[in-house]
Design a protein around this motif. Structure first.
Motif, PDB file in Angstrom:
ATOM      1  N   ILE A 185       0.828  -1.202   0.000  1.00 14.51           N
ATOM      2  CA  ILE A 185       0.000   0.000   0.000  1.00 14.51           C
ATOM      3  C   ILE A 185       0.866   1.256   0.000  1.00 14.51           C
ATOM      4  O   ILE A 185       0.573   2.238  -0.700  1.00 14.51           O
ATOM      5  CB  ILE A 185      -0.942  -0.015   1.218  1.00 14.51           C
ATOM      6  N   ILE A 186       1.952   1.235   0.758  1.00 11.09           N
ATOM      7  CA  ILE A 186       2.859   2.380   0.769  1.00 11.09           C
ATOM      8  C   ILE A 186       3.480   2.574  -0.609  1.00 11.09           C
ATOM      9  O   ILE A 186       3.674   3.707  -1.074  1.00 11.09           O
ATOM     10  CB  ILE A 186       3.932   2.186   1.852  1.00 11.09           C
ATOM     11  N   GLY A 187       3.795   1.478  -1.289  1.00 12.63           N
ATOM     12  CA  GLY A 187       4.303   1.579  -2.649  1.00 12.63           C
ATOM     13  C   GLY A 187       3.286   2.207  -3.586  1.00 12.63           C
ATOM     14  O   GLY A 187       3.631   3.032  -4.446  1.00 12.63           O
ATOM     15  N   LEU A 188       1.999   1.834  -3.422  1.00 11.74           N
ATOM     16  CA  LEU A 188       0.946   2.438  -4.242  1.00 11.74           C
ATOM     17  C   LEU A 188       0.779   3.918  -3.929  1.00 11.74           C
ATOM     18  O   LEU A 188       0.475   4.721  -4.820  1.00 11.74           O
ATOM     19  CB  LEU A 188      -0.379   1.702  -4.015  1.00 11.74           C
ATOM     20  N   VAL A 189       0.977   4.289  -2.675  1.00 10.65           N
ATOM     21  CA  VAL A 189       0.926   5.711  -2.303  1.00 10.65           C
ATOM     22  C   VAL A 189       2.027   6.487  -3.018  1.00 10.65           C
ATOM     23  O   VAL A 189       1.801   7.584  -3.551  1.00 10.65           O
ATOM     24  CB  VAL A 189       1.051   5.866  -0.770  1.00 10.65           C
ATOM     25  N   TYR A 190       3.212   5.911  -3.056  1.00  9.28           N
ATOM     26  CA  TYR A 190       4.329   6.571  -3.755  1.00  9.28           C
ATOM     27  C   TYR A 190       4.044   6.686  -5.247  1.00  9.28           C
ATOM     28  O   TYR A 190       4.309   7.736  -5.861  1.00  9.28           O
ATOM     29  CB  TYR A 190       5.616   5.787  -3.518  1.00  9.28           C
ATOM     30  N   ALA A 191       3.505   5.634  -5.846  1.00 11.88           N
ATOM     31  CA  ALA A 191       3.174   5.675  -7.273  1.00 11.88           C
ATOM     32  C   ALA A 191       2.122   6.736  -7.558  1.00 11.88           C
ATOM     33  O   ALA A 191       2.206   7.467  -8.563  1.00 11.88           O
ATOM     34  CB  ALA A 191       2.679   4.305  -7.734  1.00 11.88           C
ATOM     35  N   PHE A 192       1.126   6.861  -6.684  1.00  4.76           N
ATOM     36  CA  PHE A 192       0.096   7.892  -6.863  1.00  4.76           C
ATOM     37  C   PHE A 192       0.698   9.288  -6.762  1.00  4.76           C
ATOM     38  O   PHE A 192       0.366  10.175  -7.573  1.00  4.76           O
ATOM     39  CB  PHE A 192      -0.997   7.710  -5.803  1.00  4.76           C
ATOM     40  N   ALA A 193       1.582   9.490  -5.802  1.00  2.44           N
ATOM     41  CA  ALA A 193       2.222  10.800  -5.659  1.00  2.44           C
ATOM     42  C   ALA A 193       3.096  11.125  -6.867  1.00  2.44           C
ATOM     43  O   ALA A 193       3.186  12.278  -7.305  1.00  2.44           O
ATOM     44  CB  ALA A 193       3.053  10.842  -4.374  1.00  2.44           C
ATOM     45  N   PHE A 194       3.742  10.094  -7.427  1.00  3.65           N
ATOM     46  CA  PHE A 194       4.599  10.309  -8.595  1.00  3.65           C
ATOM     47  C   PHE A 194       3.763  10.667  -9.827  1.00  3.65           C
ATOM     48  O   PHE A 194       4.109  11.581 -10.590  1.00  3.65           O
ATOM     49  CB  PHE A 194       5.431   9.054  -8.858  1.00  3.65           C
ATOM     50  N   VAL A 195       2.643   9.960 -10.019  1.00  2.00           N
ATOM     51  CA  VAL A 195       1.800  10.207 -11.190  1.00  2.00           C
ATOM     52  C   VAL A 195       1.136  11.580 -11.100  1.00  2.00           C
ATOM     53  O   VAL A 195       1.020  12.303 -12.106  1.00  2.00           O
ATOM     54  CB  VAL A 195       0.746   9.093 -11.329  1.00  2.00           C
TER      55      VAL A 195
ATOM     56  N   ARG B 207      -4.096  -8.036 -10.401  1.00  2.00           N
ATOM     57  CA  ARG B 207      -4.812  -6.767 -10.532  1.00  2.00           C
ATOM     58  C   ARG B 207      -5.381  -6.321  -9.191  1.00  2.00           C
ATOM     59  O   ARG B 207      -5.348  -5.128  -8.847  1.00  2.00           O
ATOM     60  CB  ARG B 207      -5.929  -6.935 -11.553  1.00  2.00           C
ATOM     61  N   GLU B 208      -5.936  -7.255  -8.439  1.00  2.00           N
ATOM     62  CA  GLU B 208      -6.539  -6.922  -7.155  1.00  2.00           C
ATOM     63  C   GLU B 208      -5.503  -6.498  -6.127  1.00  2.00           C
ATOM     64  O   GLU B 208      -5.794  -5.698  -5.237  1.00  2.00           O
ATOM     65  CB  GLU B 208      -7.334  -8.115  -6.638  1.00  2.00           C
ATOM     66  N   ASP B 209      -4.302  -7.034  -6.220  1.00  2.00           N
ATOM     67  CA  ASP B 209      -3.251  -6.701  -5.254  1.00  2.00           C
ATOM     68  C   ASP B 209      -2.571  -5.369  -5.565  1.00  2.00           C
ATOM     69  O   ASP B 209      -2.254  -4.607  -4.650  1.00  2.00           O
ATOM     70  CB  ASP B 209      -2.202  -7.809  -5.211  1.00  2.00           C
ATOM     71  N   TYR B 210      -2.334  -5.103  -6.851  1.00  2.00           N
ATOM     72  CA  TYR B 210      -1.509  -3.954  -7.215  1.00  2.00           C
ATOM     73  C   TYR B 210      -2.230  -2.909  -8.058  1.00  2.00           C
ATOM     74  O   TYR B 210      -1.644  -1.857  -8.332  1.00  2.00           O
ATOM     75  CB  TYR B 210      -0.264  -4.431  -7.972  1.00  2.00           C
ATOM     76  N   GLY B 211      -3.457  -3.164  -8.494  1.00  2.00           N
ATOM     77  CA  GLY B 211      -4.227  -2.154  -9.196  1.00  2.00           C
ATOM     78  C   GLY B 211      -3.577  -1.696 -10.481  1.00  2.00           C
ATOM     79  O   GLY B 211      -3.055  -2.477 -11.280  1.00  2.00           O
ATOM     80  N   ILE B 212      -3.563  -0.385 -10.682  1.00  2.00           N
ATOM     81  CA  ILE B 212      -3.024   0.188 -11.915  1.00  2.00           C
ATOM     82  C   ILE B 212      -1.512   0.082 -11.981  1.00  2.00           C
ATOM     83  O   ILE B 212      -0.916   0.393 -13.018  1.00  2.00           O
ATOM     84  CB  ILE B 212      -3.451   1.654 -12.063  1.00  2.00           C
ATOM     85  N   ALA B 213      -0.871  -0.347 -10.903  1.00  2.00           N
ATOM     86  CA  ALA B 213       0.592  -0.439 -10.898  1.00  2.00           C
ATOM     87  C   ALA B 213       1.099  -1.497 -11.874  1.00  2.00           C
ATOM     88  O   ALA B 213       2.248  -1.432 -12.311  1.00  2.00           O
ATOM     89  CB  ALA B 213       1.105  -0.748  -9.484  1.00  2.00           C
ATOM     90  N   ILE B 214       0.264  -2.468 -12.232  1.00  2.00           N
ATOM     91  CA  ILE B 214       0.711  -3.489 -13.178  1.00  2.00           C
ATOM     92  C   ILE B 214       0.647  -2.994 -14.616  1.00  2.00           C
ATOM     93  O   ILE B 214       1.181  -3.647 -15.525  1.00  2.00           O
ATOM     94  CB  ILE B 214      -0.124  -4.778 -13.044  1.00  2.00           C
ATOM     95  N   GLY B 215      -0.008  -1.859 -14.841  1.00  2.00           N
ATOM     96  CA  GLY B 215      -0.095  -1.291 -16.186  1.00  2.00           C
ATOM     97  C   GLY B 215      -1.369  -1.704 -16.886  1.00  2.00           C
ATOM     98  O   GLY B 215      -1.596  -2.900 -17.110  1.00  2.00           O
ATOM     99  N   ASP B 216      -2.208  -0.740 -17.229  1.00  2.00           N
ATOM    100  CA  ASP B 216      -3.472  -1.059 -17.894  1.00  2.00           C
ATOM    101  C   ASP B 216      -3.245  -1.682 -19.273  1.00  2.00           C
ATOM    102  O   ASP B 216      -3.975  -2.593 -19.672  1.00  2.00           O
ATOM    103  CB  ASP B 216      -4.314   0.216 -18.041  1.00  2.00           C
ATOM    104  N   ALA B 217      -2.247  -1.178 -20.019  1.00  2.00           N
ATOM    105  CA  ALA B 217      -1.984  -1.716 -21.360  1.00  2.00           C
ATOM    106  C   ALA B 217      -1.568  -3.184 -21.285  1.00  2.00           C
ATOM    107  O   ALA B 217      -2.053  -4.023 -22.056  1.00  2.00           O
ATOM    108  CB  ALA B 217      -0.901  -0.882 -22.050  1.00  2.00           C
TER     109      ALA B 217
ATOM    110  N   LYS C 106      -8.620   6.817  -4.898  1.00  2.00           N
ATOM    111  CA  LYS C 106      -7.866   6.699  -6.149  1.00  2.00           C
ATOM    112  C   LYS C 106      -6.648   5.803  -5.980  1.00  2.00           C
ATOM    113  O   LYS C 106      -6.231   5.132  -6.924  1.00  2.00           O
ATOM    114  CB  LYS C 106      -7.434   8.077  -6.624  1.00  2.00           C
ATOM    115  N   ILE C 107      -6.066   5.788  -4.796  1.00  2.00           N
ATOM    116  CA  ILE C 107      -4.860   4.987  -4.562  1.00  2.00           C
ATOM    117  C   ILE C 107      -5.161   3.498  -4.670  1.00  2.00           C
ATOM    118  O   ILE C 107      -4.346   2.725  -5.183  1.00  2.00           O
ATOM    119  CB  ILE C 107      -4.258   5.336  -3.188  1.00  2.00           C
ATOM    120  N   VAL C 108      -6.329   3.083  -4.220  1.00  2.00           N
ATOM    121  CA  VAL C 108      -6.662   1.650  -4.180  1.00  2.00           C
ATOM    122  C   VAL C 108      -7.662   1.280  -5.268  1.00  2.00           C
ATOM    123  O   VAL C 108      -8.377   0.281  -5.148  1.00  2.00           O
ATOM    124  CB  VAL C 108      -7.215   1.262  -2.796  1.00  2.00           C
TER     125      VAL C 108
END
Length: 348
Positions: free
Chosen positions: A158-168, A293-303, A187-189
């Motif tokens: 979750i902290i990693g997803l927070v960092y990715a959201f802040a970066f985007v 997808r359920e664990d990492y959400g958009i971090a795996i890349g939608d494409a 939006k983060i989750v």
């Protein structure tokens, strides 16, 4: 009852050895000082006063139910309410609270049970009712079950997803500090099984470690977490770890799909055993993709996610066609097999 006494003695020896050991002394010191000794004294005292023991048991049960209700309401129902977002009750504290109550009731029940077995051997006038040990054992189990239902999320992901959201969203300032508000939690989750509650839990842990500062209220929300430069570095490390796990799982999934595709293009792809095994493997990889997808959400890349879904559908359609070809081939071979014995008989 004698078996219970023997088990209780073994448990006591194990607990005392763990508490006195240098490696676990710090971990069990609080529980030993505050819970074990107090509950042991209370257990011996209440064993001779059944009515008082029942009143204490009733009060303990009310405390357990009230704590569980408070945590459930604040944690899962009203945490989204604007006036309550400034409040927080960490799940690890709640879980520890239920565990301490469970230990407290268990020690009282064990002490009362041991006395009810041992005392009659010394004097028939002394007797301890078995009701006390039974009730406190039930309370201990109830509290332990509540502790089991308190889930602590995987904070690193979750902290990693927070960092990715802040970066985007380009939240970083010149000194690499950034902020996260409660209106950003959803939006983060997105597309994950994690909840806003889990994001709040992870950010509260950063505050506890000194990596962030909590500010409440804020102009557009109720809670803001300002991540300092050390917290940003820590979040970056968590994001790197998350990316490594994602890459490993994606690589394993792609290699499996490549093998299934190779078997589809092979000459023996229309075999019944190969087709059934292929369908099983495709189903397993589809489930693995959904879990990813359920664990990492958009971090795996939608494409990449959409491309993999189309690849799985293509493989499934290919083996459906191979299955239809195999069934057609089997249907054509059955009449020939039936005619072969009669034709041989006519020739004879």
């Amino acid at each position: 009852m004698l078996t219970m006494v023997a088990v209780a003695a073994i448990i006591c020896v194990r607990v005392l050895s763990d508490v006195t050991s240098s490696s676990r002394k710090r971990r069990y010191a609080r529980a030993a000082k505050c819970v074990l000794l107090l509950s042991l004294v209370i257990g011996v005292a209440l064993s001779f006063y059944e009515s008082t023991a029942l009143l204490v048991a009733e009060a303990t049960g009310i405390v357990i139910l009230a704590s569980a209700l408070y945590y459930s309401v604040i944690g899962s129902r009203l945490i989204s309410h604007l006036n309550l977002r400034g409040l927080w009750l960490p799940s690890d504290v709640v879980k520890e609270w239920f565990l301490y109550i469970s230990i407290f009731a268990a020690v009282i029940g064990i002490a009362s049970g041991v006395l009810s077995v041992v005392l009659p051997y010394f004097s028939s006038a002394l007797s301890v009712p078995v009701t006390v040990s039974t009730i406190y054992a039930s309370i201990s189990i109830l509290s332990a079950l509540f502790a089991f239902t308190v889930l602590t999320p995987e904070k690193t992901t979750i902290i990693g997803l927070v960092y990715a959201f802040a970066f985007v969203t380009r939240r970083f300032s010149e000194d690499k500090e950034f902020y996260i508000e409660d209106i950003d939690f959803e939006k983060i989750v997105t597309n994950t099984t994690n909840t806003e509650f889990d994001v709040r839990e992870a950010l509260e842990s950063l505050v506890k470690q000194g990596f962030a500062v909590k500010q409440s209220p804020t102009p557009m929300g109720r809670v803001r977490f300002k991540i300092n430069i050390y917290g940003a570095k820590y979040l970056e490390v968590c994001w790197t770890e998350t990316l490594i796990r994602i890459s490993r799982q994606k690589d394993r999934l792609e290699k499996t799909l490549a093998y299934v595709e190779h078997r589809l293009k092979s000459p023996d792809a229309s075999g019944s055993r190969i087709i059934s095994k292929a369908f099983e493997e495709i189903e397993m990889q589809e489930k693995a993709l959904k879990r990813l997808r359920e664990d990492y959400g958009i971090a795996i890349g939608d494409a990449w996610y959409q491309k993999t879904i189309l690849r799985i559908e293509w493989l499934e359609a290919g083996f459906r066609e191979a299955e239809a070809h195999y069934q057609k081939k089997e249907a054509q071979s059955k009449p020939a097999n039936k005619l072969s014995p009669s034709s041989g008989y006519k020739q004879q």
